[in-house]
Write a protein that holds these residues in place. Structure first.
Motif, PDB file in Angstrom:
ATOM      1  N   PHE A 264      -3.320   0.139  -3.525  1.00  0.00           N
ATOM      2  CA  PHE A 264      -3.209  -1.107  -2.765  1.00  0.00           C
ATOM      3  C   PHE A 264      -2.962  -2.160  -3.818  1.00  0.00           C
ATOM      4  O   PHE A 264      -3.674  -2.215  -4.835  1.00  0.00           O
ATOM      5  CB  PHE A 264      -4.519  -1.382  -2.020  1.00  0.00           C
TER       6      PHE A 264
ATOM      7  N   ILE B 246      -6.696   1.193   1.175  1.00  0.00           N
ATOM      8  CA  ILE B 246      -7.631   0.275   1.831  1.00  0.00           C
ATOM      9  C   ILE B 246      -7.632   0.596   3.326  1.00  0.00           C
ATOM     10  O   ILE B 246      -6.591   0.506   3.988  1.00  0.00           O
ATOM     11  CB  ILE B 246      -7.228  -1.194   1.587  1.00  0.00           C
TER      12      ILE B 246
ATOM     13  N   THR C 192     -12.868  -3.241   5.519  1.00  0.00           N
ATOM     14  CA  THR C 192     -13.291  -4.406   4.744  1.00  0.00           C
ATOM     15  C   THR C 192     -14.353  -3.960   3.734  1.00  0.00           C
ATOM     16  O   THR C 192     -14.955  -2.902   3.873  1.00  0.00           O
ATOM     17  CB  THR C 192     -13.864  -5.507   5.660  1.00  0.00           C
TER      18      THR C 192
ATOM     19  N   GLN D  97       0.876  -1.164   0.000  1.00  0.00           N
ATOM     20  CA  GLN D  97       0.000   0.000   0.000  1.00  0.00           C
ATOM     21  C   GLN D  97       0.913   1.213   0.000  1.00  0.00           C
ATOM     22  O   GLN D  97       1.813   1.303   0.843  1.00  0.00           O
ATOM     23  CB  GLN D  97      -0.928  -0.002   1.212  1.00  0.00           C
TER      24      GLN D  97
ATOM     25  N   VAL E  45      -5.657  -1.724  -6.702  1.00  0.00           N
ATOM     26  CA  VAL E  45      -6.814  -0.925  -6.314  1.00  0.00           C
ATOM     27  C   VAL E  45      -6.329   0.521  -6.218  1.00  0.00           C
ATOM     28  O   VAL E  45      -5.335   0.793  -5.556  1.00  0.00           O
ATOM     29  CB  VAL E  45      -7.389  -1.391  -4.955  1.00  0.00           C
TER      30      VAL E  45
ATOM     31  N   ILE F 128     -12.140  -7.433   0.504  1.00  0.00           N
ATOM     32  CA  ILE F 128     -11.302  -7.403   1.694  1.00  0.00           C
ATOM     33  C   ILE F 128     -12.168  -7.945   2.825  1.00  0.00           C
ATOM     34  O   ILE F 128     -13.152  -7.325   3.214  1.00  0.00           O
ATOM     35  CB  ILE F 128     -10.828  -5.969   2.026  1.00  0.00           C
TER      36      ILE F 128
END
Length: 181
Positions: free
Chosen positions: A72, A93, A96, A63, A89, A144
């Motif tokens: 991420f 992050i 979740t 990350q 991503v 996640i």
């Protein structure tokens, strides 16, 4: 031009992640920082065929933020082979939840490669945001499921296409490990 720019950012993120995950470096990184990751998929394949299970202990979860862009990333090289899975991503992050990849690079994407040592060969690189000659668009999702400090777990799946419109897929993918920041 906008698509080209987004694709360039995506491929630069993948190249940076692949550069950080060379076979020799993973062992050193794990032993010095305590970071480790595993990536598995119960089924994956290329061009209409099935390659069976994907198992990687040569994986990294990172990350980072640079130039106002947070990413991420989960990067894995199949044990005993050159196939790789790269999930990027385009955000940090912090909780979740699910992130969908729907044929564009808005949220990031997933790349499945037949041979990670040949990054510039687009026929060996299958992406969820690929604009192939057939117009086929891929998609997928990362979920996640656990985030506790720098420890993360999740699931993923993808359908991706190469520059010639050939398909690759991943089913029942999982990842777990320590996030390197």
């Amino acid at each position: 031009m906008k698509i080209l720019t987004k694709s360039l950012y995506f491929f630069l993120a993948i190249a940076a992640t692949l550069g950080a995950c060379k076979k020799d470096d993973v062992k050193t990184q794990s032993s010095t920082t305590g970071a480790s990751a595993k990536v598995n998929a119960n089924l994956y394949g290329f061009d209409g065929g099935s390659s069976g299970k994907f198992v990687s202990t040569k994986a990294a979860i990172t990350q980072a933020s640079a130039g106002g862009i947070s990413t991420f990333a989960v990067t894995a090289i199949r044990d005993g082979g050159n196939e790789s899975i790269n999930i990027v991503v385009l955000k940090k992050i912090t909780a979740t939840g699910k992130i969908s990849f729907a044929g564009d690079i808005t949220n990031g994407g997933i790349t499945i490669m037949k041979d990670y040592t040949k990054v510039s060969d687009r026929t060996l690189s299958y992406t969820t945001d690929q604009n192939s000659s057939t117009g086929a668009k891929g998609g997928g999702e990362i979920n996640i499921t656990k985030l506790d400090g720098n420890t993360v777990e999740g699931t993923f799946y993808a359908i991706a296409y190469n520059s010639a419109g050939k398909e690759s897929f991943i089913e029942q993918g999982t990842f777990s490990g320590t996030i390197v920041q």
